[in-house]
Motif scaffolding. Structure first.
Motif, short mmCIF file in Angstrom:
data_model
loop_
_atom_site.label_atom_id
_atom_site.label_comp_id
_atom_site.label_asym_id
_atom_site.label_seq_id
_atom_site.Cartn_x
_atom_site.Cartn_y
_atom_site.Cartn_z
N LEU A 81 8.21 9.07 0.96
CA LEU A 81 7.15 8.35 0.25
C LEU A 81 6.83 7.11 1.07
O LEU A 81 7.70 6.28 1.31
CB LEU A 81 7.60 7.96 -1.15
CG LEU A 81 7.69 9.08 -2.18
CD1 LEU A 81 8.98 9.87 -2.05
CD2 LEU A 81 7.58 8.51 -3.59
N LYS A 82 5.57 6.99 1.45
CA LYS A 82 5.19 5.93 2.37
C LYS A 82 4.86 4.62 1.65
O LYS A 82 4.31 4.62 0.55
CB LYS A 82 4.00 6.38 3.21
CG LYS A 82 4.33 7.49 4.20
CD LYS A 82 3.15 7.81 5.09
CE LYS A 82 3.52 8.67 6.27
NZ LYS A 82 4.38 9.80 5.97
N CYS A 83 5.23 3.53 2.32
CA CYS A 83 4.93 2.20 1.80
C CYS A 83 4.68 1.28 2.99
O CYS A 83 5.52 1.20 3.90
CB CYS A 83 6.09 1.67 0.97
SG CYS A 83 5.91 -0.07 0.48
N ASN A 84 3.56 0.60 2.97
CA ASN A 84 3.28 -0.42 3.95
C ASN A 84 2.98 -1.72 3.23
O ASN A 84 2.43 -1.72 2.13
CB ASN A 84 2.08 -0.02 4.83
CG ASN A 84 2.44 1.08 5.79
OD1 ASN A 84 2.31 2.26 5.48
ND2 ASN A 84 2.93 0.70 6.95
N TYR A 85 3.33 -2.83 3.86
CA TYR A 85 3.14 -4.12 3.20
C TYR A 85 2.42 -5.08 4.15
O TYR A 85 2.41 -4.91 5.36
CB TYR A 85 4.49 -4.70 2.76
CG TYR A 85 5.40 -5.09 3.90
CD1 TYR A 85 6.28 -4.15 4.44
CD2 TYR A 85 5.37 -6.36 4.44
CE1 TYR A 85 7.10 -4.49 5.50
CE2 TYR A 85 6.19 -6.70 5.49
CZ TYR A 85 7.06 -5.77 6.02
OH TYR A 85 7.87 -6.10 7.07
N SER A 86 1.84 -6.09 3.52
CA SER A 86 1.21 -7.16 4.26
C SER A 86 1.73 -8.47 3.69
O SER A 86 1.50 -8.78 2.52
CB SER A 86 -0.32 -7.08 4.10
OG SER A 86 -0.94 -8.19 4.68
N TYR A 87 2.48 -9.21 4.53
CA TYR A 87 3.08 -10.46 4.05
C TYR A 87 3.46 -11.29 5.26
O TYR A 87 4.12 -10.81 6.16
CB TYR A 87 4.31 -10.16 3.19
CG TYR A 87 4.98 -11.38 2.60
CD1 TYR A 87 6.32 -11.65 2.84
CD2 TYR A 87 4.26 -12.26 1.79
CE1 TYR A 87 6.92 -12.76 2.30
CE2 TYR A 87 4.86 -13.37 1.24
CZ TYR A 87 6.19 -13.62 1.50
OH TYR A 87 6.79 -14.73 0.95
N SER A 88 3.09 -12.55 5.27
CA SER A 88 3.30 -13.39 6.44
C SER A 88 4.73 -13.91 6.55
O SER A 88 5.18 -14.25 7.63
CB SER A 88 2.32 -14.56 6.43
OG SER A 88 2.47 -15.28 5.23
N GLY A 89 5.44 -13.95 5.42
CA GLY A 89 6.79 -14.49 5.44
C GLY A 89 7.82 -13.39 5.64
O GLY A 89 7.51 -12.30 6.10
N SER A 90 9.07 -13.72 5.31
CA SER A 90 10.13 -12.73 5.40
C SER A 90 10.15 -11.91 4.11
O SER A 90 10.38 -12.46 3.04
CB SER A 90 11.48 -13.45 5.60
OG SER A 90 12.50 -12.53 5.82
N THR B 203 0.83 -1.20 0.00
CA THR B 203 0.00 0.00 0.00
C THR B 203 0.87 1.25 0.00
O THR B 203 1.74 1.41 0.85
CB THR B 203 -0.92 0.03 1.24
OG1 THR B 203 -1.70 -1.17 1.27
CG2 THR B 203 -1.86 1.23 1.18
N GLN B 204 0.61 2.11 -0.96
CA GLN B 204 1.22 3.44 -0.99
C GLN B 204 0.06 4.43 -0.86
O GLN B 204 -0.69 4.61 -1.81
CB GLN B 204 1.98 3.65 -2.30
CG GLN B 204 3.20 2.77 -2.44
CD GLN B 204 3.90 2.96 -3.76
OE1 GLN B 204 3.90 2.07 -4.61
NE2 GLN B 204 4.50 4.12 -3.95
N PRO B 205 -0.10 5.03 0.29
CA PRO B 205 -1.31 5.81 0.54
C PRO B 205 -1.40 7.11 -0.25
O PRO B 205 -2.49 7.62 -0.46
CB PRO B 205 -1.23 6.10 2.04
CG PRO B 205 0.23 5.98 2.37
CD PRO B 205 0.79 4.95 1.46
N GLU B 206 -0.25 7.63 -0.68
CA GLU B 206 -0.28 8.92 -1.39
C GLU B 206 -0.18 8.69 -2.89
O GLU B 206 0.76 8.07 -3.37
CB GLU B 206 0.89 9.80 -0.94
CG GLU B 206 0.88 10.10 0.54
CD GLU B 206 2.27 9.98 1.17
OE1 GLU B 206 2.50 10.66 2.17
OE2 GLU B 206 3.11 9.21 0.68
#
Lengths: 108, 115
Positions: free
Chosen positions: A21-30, A5-8
């Protein structure tokens, strides 16, 4: 679910100002995370990968597993930094999952 | 000596036509990809081949058919083109994960316009 997700969608700053610049991720592994940049009508090219912990063109990005973030930062923006920036996550099989992209506009 | 090259760079065609986009890489990579960039600049993977074998096939209409004659080439054929197929299509290649760097190298893109 695997997601980046990049909110902007658009970030506009003046030359010399700091940029994040923002970045969030969703991932169960490494995670293996990247920042790609696309200058106007050009191909995507790799800017940074979290494993190498390097600084390219003055940009840095630190992986924060607690906050599941990989924000891209530069202390002093330049006009030539204007471009689309994509945060991306590699998952097994080599598939790159991209965020929606953030258009950075650096004004003189 | 471009690493990943696509042809054509621009493609304008009428609805209902069949067209192909070609991609070649000279990096010695095992894995090649097709990505679609829509009008909102969102990038989404379509297909991935490893050593000529299809390994990723996202939810893409059957009208899109990738073909990999060898590991250096991955072509994309599109049948019965529709207006919604208009986009920029990027080819990319990388080493297969687990064999070193997974950085992807992209072609310059093919801007497809369906009229």
């Amino acid at each position: 679910a695997q997601r980046v997700t990049q909110p902007e969608k658009l970030l506009s700053v003046f030359k010399g100002a700091p940029v994040e610049l923002k970045c969030n991720y969703s991932y169960s592994g490494s995670p293996e995370l990247f920042w790609y940049v696309q200058y106007s009508r050009q191909r995507l090219q790799l800017l940074l990968r979290h494993i190498s912990r390097e600084s390219i063109k003055g940009f840095t990005a630190d992986l924060n597993k607690g906050e599941t973030s990989f924000h891209l930062k530069k202390p002093f923006a330049q006009e030539e930094d204007s471009a689309m920036y994509y945060c991306a996550l590699t998952v097994p099989g080599g598939k790159l999952i991209f965020g929606q992209g953030t258009e950075l506009s650096v004004k003189p | 000596d471009t690493a990943v090259s696509q042809t054509p760079k621009y493609l304008v065609t009428q609805m209902g036509n069949d067209k192909s986009i070609k991609c070649e890489q000279n990096l010695g990579h095992d894995t090649m990809y097709w990505y679609k960039q829509d009008s909102k600049k969102f990038l989404k993977i379509m297909f991935s081949y490893n050593n000529k074998e299809l390994i990723i096939n996202e939810t893409v209409p059957n009208r899109f058919s990738p073909k990999s004659p060898d590991k250096a080439h991955l072509n994309l054929h599109i049948n019965s083109l529709e207006l919604g197929d208009s986009a920029v299509y990027f080819c990319a290649s990388s080493q297969f994960p687990g064999q070193g760097r997974t950085e992807a190298f992209f072609g310059q893109g093919t801007r497809l316009t369906v009229v």
